[in-house]
Scaffold this motif. Structure first.
Motif, PDB file in Angstrom:
ATOM      1  N   SER A 172       0.831  -1.211   0.000  1.00 42.35           N
ATOM      2  CA  SER A 172       0.000   0.000   0.000  1.00 42.35           C
ATOM      3  C   SER A 172       0.859   1.251   0.000  1.00 42.35           C
ATOM      4  O   SER A 172       0.495   2.265  -0.603  1.00 42.35           O
ATOM      5  N   SER A 211      -6.041  -3.236  -2.095  1.00 42.44           N
ATOM      6  CA  SER A 211      -5.449  -2.173  -1.270  1.00 42.44           C
ATOM      7  C   SER A 211      -4.944  -1.026  -2.144  1.00 42.44           C
ATOM      8  O   SER A 211      -5.044   0.146  -1.758  1.00 42.44           O
ATOM      9  N   SER A 212      -4.450  -1.314  -3.332  1.00 40.52           N
ATOM     10  CA  SER A 212      -4.030  -0.248  -4.251  1.00 40.52           C
ATOM     11  C   SER A 212      -5.219   0.611  -4.669  1.00 40.52           C
ATOM     12  O   SER A 212      -5.114   1.840  -4.726  1.00 40.52           O
ATOM     13  N   VAL A 241      -6.143   2.864  -1.721  1.00 38.20           N
ATOM     14  CA  VAL A 241      -5.200   3.983  -1.591  1.00 38.20           C
ATOM     15  C   VAL A 241      -5.455   5.021  -2.684  1.00 38.20           C
ATOM     16  O   VAL A 241      -5.447   6.230  -2.423  1.00 38.20           O
TER      17      VAL A 241
END
Length: 183
Positions: A32, A84-85, A88
Motif C-alpha cells: 500500500s 489495497s491499491s 489507496v
C-alpha cells in the motif's frame, strides 16, 4: 472464499492453515505504501487500473489452479495488492479535494468500504454454499470488471468541480502548520 477452498477436499486444511494464508498476504498489504507513492506520481486512475488488473489476475490464478496451495497464495496476494491499491488511489482522490470536506468524504468512503465488504462476504458465502466455487469467483470477477468499467468511464469524462475554492486546495489536502510568529 479462500478458507472454504482450503478446507474442502482435496486440500482438507484446517483453520490454522487458513490463518497462515492470511499471514502470507502480509507482503501484498505492505505494498500500500508503494501504491501511495505511485498515486502521487502517476495519478489515482492509473493506480486504480493497475489494482483492478492485479485483482483480476489474482482471481484468474485462484480459478485456474484451485488445488495448488502455491497458486492460491499467489492469487490471494495479487487480490490483496489490487484491492489495497484501489483503496489507496481512492483515498488519494478524497484527500485531494481539500481539507474542508476530505474528512467527511473519507468517513463515508470507509463506511461504504466496510459495509460493501461485509455485504460481499455475505453474498459470496451464500453463492459458494448454494452454487459452488465457480459462482463465487464469477461474481467477484464481475465486481472487478464493474470497477474497471467505472475507472474507464471516470477517466473519459472531465473532472467534476470541487466544493473547495481552488486557492484553498493544497496537494493532498494537508499542509504543515507554521508555528505562530514564523512565516
Amino acid at each position: 472464499m479462500l478458507a472454504f477452498r482450503l478446507a474442502s477436499p482435496p486440500l482438507g486444511y484446517g483453520p490454522g492453515t487458513a490463518g497462515l494464508f492470511g499471514v502470507l498476504t502480509l507482503p501484498a498489504a505492505l505494498l500500500s505504501a508503494v501504491a501511495g507513492r505511485l498515486a502521487d506520481r502517476c495519478g489515482p486512475t492509473a493506480v486504480s487500473a493497475g489494482g483492478l488488473v492485479c485483482a483480476g489476475l489474482g482471481l484468474a490464478v485462484a480459478g485456474l489452479l484451485p488445488y495448488s496451495p502455491v497458486a492460491l497464495a499467489a492469487g490471494a496476494n495479487l487480490l490483496v495488492a489490487g484491492v489495497s491499491s484501489c483503496q489507496v488511489a481512492n483515498q488519494t482522490r478524497i484527500f485531494g479535494i481539500g481539507r474542508a470536506v476530505a474528512a467527511r468524504v473519507n468517513t463515508v468512503f470507509m463506511l461504504a468500504t466496510f459495509g460493501g465488504g461485509a455485504a460481499a462476504s455475505l453474498v459470496g458465502t451464500w453463492l459458494y454454499a448454494a452454487y459452488g466455487r465457480r459462482a463465487a469467483l464469477l461474481a467477484t470477477g464481475a465486481c472487478v470488471a464493474a470497477g474497471g468499467l467505472v475507472t474507464v468511464v471516470a477517466r473519459a469524462r472531465p473532472a467534476a468541480s470541487t466544493c473547495v475554492p481552488v486557492v484553498r486546495r493544497e496537494a493532498g489536502g494537508i499542509r504543515p502548520r507554521t508555528p505562530q510568529g514564523e512565516t
